[in-house]
Design a protein around this motif. Structure first.
Motif, short mmCIF file in Angstrom:
data_model
loop_
_atom_site.label_atom_id
_atom_site.label_comp_id
_atom_site.label_asym_id
_atom_site.label_seq_id
_atom_site.Cartn_x
_atom_site.Cartn_y
_atom_site.Cartn_z
N ILE A 159 -22.28 16.83 -28.87
CA ILE A 159 -22.30 16.60 -30.32
C ILE A 159 -23.74 16.63 -30.81
N VAL A 160 -24.01 17.49 -31.77
CA VAL A 160 -25.33 17.60 -32.37
C VAL A 160 -25.27 17.03 -33.78
N SER A 161 -26.17 16.10 -34.09
CA SER A 161 -26.21 15.53 -35.45
C SER A 161 -27.40 16.09 -36.22
N LEU A 162 -27.18 16.32 -37.51
CA LEU A 162 -28.17 16.96 -38.38
C LEU A 162 -28.18 16.27 -39.74
N ASN A 163 -29.31 16.31 -40.41
CA ASN A 163 -29.38 15.92 -41.82
C ASN A 163 -29.82 17.13 -42.63
N ILE A 223 -29.02 29.33 -40.02
CA ILE A 223 -29.99 28.40 -40.60
C ILE A 223 -30.74 27.69 -39.49
N SER A 224 -32.06 27.76 -39.51
CA SER A 224 -32.88 27.02 -38.55
C SER A 224 -32.86 25.54 -38.93
N LEU A 225 -32.35 24.70 -38.02
CA LEU A 225 -32.22 23.27 -38.30
C LEU A 225 -32.80 22.46 -37.15
N THR A 226 -33.25 21.25 -37.47
CA THR A 226 -33.78 20.32 -36.48
C THR A 226 -32.72 19.27 -36.17
N THR A 227 -32.45 19.09 -34.89
CA THR A 227 -31.44 18.12 -34.50
C THR A 227 -31.97 16.69 -34.63
N ASN A 228 -31.13 15.80 -35.16
CA ASN A 228 -31.46 14.37 -35.17
C ASN A 228 -31.31 13.80 -33.77
N LEU A 229 -30.16 14.11 -33.18
CA LEU A 229 -29.77 13.50 -31.91
C LEU A 229 -28.76 14.41 -31.24
N VAL A 230 -28.82 14.47 -29.92
CA VAL A 230 -27.82 15.19 -29.14
C VAL A 230 -27.11 14.17 -28.25
N ARG A 231 -25.80 14.09 -28.41
CA ARG A 231 -24.99 13.15 -27.63
C ARG A 231 -23.87 13.93 -26.97
N ASP A 232 -23.99 14.12 -25.65
CA ASP A 232 -23.06 14.98 -24.92
C ASP A 232 -23.09 16.36 -25.58
#
Length: 224
Positions: A155-159, A144-153
């Motif tokens: 850890i990738v966050s997604l909605n 699934i092509s997804l856009t990352t909210n934030l990258v922290r170290d």
């Protein structure tokens, strides 16, 4: 080549050990098989696999030990839902991003909670892949092509919006602890290659010099 826009979902019919490899058979009543041919590529949970047998509502692929070792395929069981996308055509609407179907590693869902109508998800990806990701960049998870909210170290966050959750395997199979296939943005890989080439070329004037610098990559979101 794929776009990361899931066409359909299928159900694992069987996973049969064959000479040390695996013969995977997936059935789907919603994937269009009218133009499928032997040798075609179908991304199955983001893994580009070659069709070796098919019928009106199913296809089979051979999966090598290398692919099994580098992906989350071994977690699949008969009845599991998988995301499907046939290889793109020159006339395909490019709704996602450039996806090769070559899985870079396995991530683990570390957080999953409702966020208004969407689902907020955090995925822990392998440390050596983290520098290929960027806030508001593209990443492929289970195809699934997804856009990352934030990258922290690492850890990738997604909605995940409701539509995406319902037409993929997310709503049915993703839980905290689930293993998922990760493919980083191929553009980031090529940029790294170009940058390394420019740094190691030294005074070799016979080689073309790249104008891509670490500052350029940082300014454009490819480095933290």
């Amino acid at each position: 080549m794929f776009t990361g826009i899931i066409e359909s979902v299928g159900k694992v019919k069987s996973m049969q050990p064959t000479g040390g490899d695996i013969r995977l058979t997936v059935e789907s009543d919603t994937l269009d098989f009218s133009d499928v041919k032997l040798g075609d590529s179908i991304a199955s949970n983001g893994i580009c696999l070659t069709v070796v047998e098919f019928g009106s509502n199913h296809y089979s692929v051979d999966v090598s030990r290398e692919t099994v070792a580098r992906t989350a395929l071994e977690t699949l069981k008969p009845g599991h839902i998988v995301n499907l996308e046939k290889a793109m055509l020159p006339t395909t609407r490019f709704g996602g991003h450039i996806v090769a179907g070559h899985v870079d590693g396995v991530g683990i869902v570390s957080k999953l909670q409702q966020d208004a109508r969407s689902i907020y998800i955090e995925i822990e990806i392998p440390q050596d892949l983290a520098h290929y990701t960027a806030t508001k960049g593209s990443i492929t998870v289970d195809g699934i092509s997804l856009t990352t909210n934030l990258v922290r170290d690492n850890i990738v966050s997604l909605n995940i919006i409701p539509h995406t959750a319902q037409v993929t395997n997310i709503a049915k199979h993703w839980l905290v602890g689930s293993k998922v296939n990760i493919e980083v943005d191929i553009v980031a890989r090529y940029l790294e290659r170009l940058l390394n080439k420019s740094q190691t070329s030294g005074m070799n004037t016979s080689s073309p010099q790249s104008n891509i610098t670490e500052a350029f990559l940082a300014d454009n979101g490819f480095m933290k």
